[in-house]
Design a protein around this motif. Structure first.
Motif, short mmCIF file in Angstrom:
data_model
loop_
_atom_site.label_atom_id
_atom_site.label_comp_id
_atom_site.label_asym_id
_atom_site.label_seq_id
_atom_site.Cartn_x
_atom_site.Cartn_y
_atom_site.Cartn_z
N ASN A 1 0.82 -1.22 0.00
CA ASN A 1 0.00 0.00 0.00
C ASN A 1 0.85 1.27 0.00
OD1 ASN A 1 -3.10 -0.45 0.25
ND2 ASN A 1 -2.20 -2.09 1.45
N GLN A 2 1.98 1.26 0.72
CA GLN A 2 2.80 2.48 0.75
C GLN A 2 3.44 2.74 -0.61
OE1 GLN A 2 5.65 1.42 3.88
NE2 GLN A 2 7.31 1.40 2.40
N TRP A 3 3.82 1.67 -1.33
CA TRP A 3 4.39 1.89 -2.67
C TRP A 3 3.32 2.38 -3.63
CZ3 TRP A 3 8.71 2.57 -0.94
CH2 TRP A 3 9.50 1.63 -0.26
N HIS A 4 2.10 1.86 -3.52
CA HIS A 4 1.00 2.39 -4.34
C HIS A 4 0.79 3.88 -4.05
CE1 HIS A 4 -0.72 -0.92 -6.66
NE2 HIS A 4 -0.54 -1.73 -5.62
N ALA A 5 0.81 4.23 -2.76
CA ALA A 5 0.63 5.64 -2.38
C ALA A 5 1.77 6.49 -2.92
CB ALA A 5 0.56 5.76 -0.85
N ALA A 6 2.98 5.96 -2.91
CA ALA A 6 4.12 6.70 -3.44
C ALA A 6 3.98 6.92 -4.93
CB ALA A 6 5.42 5.95 -3.12
N VAL A 7 3.55 5.89 -5.66
CA VAL A 7 3.31 6.05 -7.10
C VAL A 7 2.28 7.14 -7.35
CG1 VAL A 7 2.27 4.95 -9.12
CG2 VAL A 7 4.01 3.73 -7.82
N ASP A 8 1.18 7.11 -6.60
CA ASP A 8 0.12 8.10 -6.79
C ASP A 8 0.62 9.52 -6.50
OD1 ASP A 8 -1.60 6.07 -7.45
OD2 ASP A 8 -2.56 5.97 -5.47
N SER A 9 1.57 9.64 -5.58
CA SER A 9 2.08 10.96 -5.20
C SER A 9 3.00 11.57 -6.25
CB SER A 9 2.83 10.88 -3.86
OG SER A 9 4.10 10.24 -4.04
N LEU A 10 3.44 10.76 -7.21
CA LEU A 10 4.37 11.24 -8.22
C LEU A 10 3.70 12.10 -9.28
CD1 LEU A 10 6.51 8.02 -8.80
CD2 LEU A 10 7.15 10.06 -7.49
N GLY A 11 2.37 12.10 -9.32
CA GLY A 11 1.67 12.87 -10.34
C GLY A 11 1.78 12.20 -11.69
N GLU A 12 1.84 13.00 -12.75
CA GLU A 12 1.89 12.44 -14.10
C GLU A 12 3.25 11.79 -14.33
OE1 GLU A 12 1.79 14.09 -18.66
OE2 GLU A 12 0.42 14.99 -17.22
N HIS A 13 3.27 10.49 -14.52
CA HIS A 13 4.54 9.78 -14.67
C HIS A 13 4.49 8.69 -15.74
CE1 HIS A 13 2.20 7.38 -11.78
NE2 HIS A 13 2.80 6.35 -12.33
N LEU A 14 3.36 8.55 -16.42
CA LEU A 14 3.22 7.51 -17.45
C LEU A 14 3.25 8.11 -18.85
CD1 LEU A 14 0.35 5.37 -15.88
CD2 LEU A 14 2.77 4.78 -15.99
N PRO A 15 3.79 7.39 -19.83
CA PRO A 15 4.53 6.14 -19.67
C PRO A 15 5.92 6.39 -19.09
CG PRO A 15 4.63 6.85 -21.95
CD PRO A 15 3.71 7.80 -21.25
N PRO B 1 9.87 6.13 -18.92
CA PRO B 1 10.05 7.42 -18.24
C PRO B 1 9.22 8.52 -18.91
CG PRO B 1 11.89 7.02 -19.69
CD PRO B 1 11.03 5.80 -19.77
N ALA B 2 8.54 9.32 -18.12
CA ALA B 2 7.69 10.37 -18.66
C ALA B 2 8.51 11.51 -19.26
CB ALA B 2 6.78 10.90 -17.56
N SER B 3 9.80 11.55 -18.93
CA SER B 3 10.65 12.63 -19.43
C SER B 3 11.03 12.47 -20.90
CB SER B 3 11.93 12.70 -18.59
OG SER B 3 12.61 11.45 -18.58
N PHE B 4 10.83 11.26 -21.46
CA PHE B 4 11.16 11.05 -22.87
C PHE B 4 10.02 11.57 -23.74
CE2 PHE B 4 11.33 8.67 -26.86
CZ PHE B 4 12.67 8.81 -27.19
N PRO B 5 10.31 12.47 -24.73
CA PRO B 5 9.25 13.04 -25.56
C PRO B 5 8.57 11.95 -26.40
CG PRO B 5 11.31 14.27 -25.79
CD PRO B 5 11.64 13.01 -25.07
N GLN B 6 7.26 11.83 -26.27
CA GLN B 6 6.56 10.79 -27.01
C GLN B 6 6.56 11.03 -28.52
OE1 GLN B 6 2.89 9.87 -24.30
NE2 GLN B 6 3.33 8.04 -25.51
N GLU B 7 6.78 12.28 -28.94
CA GLU B 7 6.82 12.52 -30.38
C GLU B 7 8.03 11.84 -31.04
OE1 GLU B 7 8.34 16.35 -28.32
OE2 GLU B 7 6.69 14.91 -28.08
N LYS B 8 8.98 11.40 -30.21
CA LYS B 8 10.15 10.71 -30.76
C LYS B 8 9.90 9.21 -30.96
CE LYS B 8 13.76 13.84 -29.13
NZ LYS B 8 15.05 13.95 -28.39
#
Length: 269
Positions: free
Chosen positions: A185-199, A201-208
């Protein structure tokens, strides 16, 4: 920095020593689903968290140290299960009851290599490997890996619970199962706290990426089949950035392998 208190995190008692169960408990120590895996996984993940995200580093390190305490509990349980032998074994081999039970039902190396104590191995005697550890440096990816680790760890603990009728072992495992519930449950809560993170890594531009295939479930059947109309072939994707559809593999190109350099001596006869 770590400090050690010479008390167990939770009481460990064994009413009737069972070498065979000691062998089973080794999976929870050094197996792919075991406590060594999660303790080191969370620790190495924590090492990679930058100071501006201190709350995640603390979460990971606190849990890693708790898991070290679980290793200590399990090692104690293994030793207590190896200290004696079942009544029938004592009757059959009064002089060497422990060794007789070990050789018949347990892990021989627990007697031969460690003097009736726990080892950093799984239930088959295979040494623990760092290959079990996921520490990618990407917080979202690591949190998903942690959810999986706690899920398989809880599954293992519940299976071990079903394999014993010793009240002390049931009590210890009941505690560990409860902690696995919390950690999932704590890891699920941690994931939820990250905000927008999908897919990830979210830092990679999807247009590529080739977006013609970003949300298509690919059928690999030889013959064409209709859309099975499942949640992963229709509707909005979980990341909210596309809609699922159903298709087939592109099937373009050939495996045209160029000749290797002469020094490799890869003759084709």
């Amino acid at each position: 920095m770590f400090y050690h208190e010479d008390t167990l995190q939770y009481e460990v008692e064994v009413e009737e020593p069972d070498p065979q169960f000691a062998k089973m408990l080794q999976q929870a120590v050094g197996g792919a689903e075991g406590e060594m895996r999660v303790a080191l996984q969370y620790m190495f993940q924590a090492f990679a968290v930058p100071r501006e995200h201190e709350e995640y580093r603390t979460l990971l390190m606190e849990t890693a140290v708790e898991e070290l305490g679980h290793i200590e509990m399990l090692a104690t349980a293994i030793t207590k299960n190896l200290e004696g032998a079942p009544e029938e074994a004592r009757e059959a081999a009064r002089e060497d009851a422990v060794i007789d039970a070990m050789m018949s039902h347990g892990q021989p190396r627990q007697a031969l290599s460690s003097g009736l104590h726990a080892m950093p191995v799984d239930s088959n005697g295979v040494p623990f490997t760092g290959n079990y550890i996921v520490a990618s440096g990407n917080l979202a990816a690591d949190m998903y890996a942690n959810i999986m680790a706690e899920s398989t760890g809880r599954l293992l603990a519940t299976r071990l619970y079903e394999m014993t009728d010793d009240p002390g072992m049931e009590d210890m495992l009941s505690y560990m199962i409860a902690r696995d519930t919390m950690h999932q449950n704590q890891w699920h809560a941690a994931v939820d706290s990250l905000g927008e993170h999908l897919p990830v890594p979210a830092s990679f531009p999807q247009e590529k990426e080739n977006q013609d295939y970003s949300y298509t479930f690919m059928s690999t059947f030889d013959e064409e089949r209709p859309d099975p109309e499942t949640p992963w072939t229709q509707g909005e994707s979980p990341d909210g950035k596309g809609r699922f559809d159903y298709g087939r593999q592109p099937g373009n190109g050939f495996a045209d392998v160029e000749a290797m350099i002469e020094e490799m001596h890869n003759e084709v006869n």
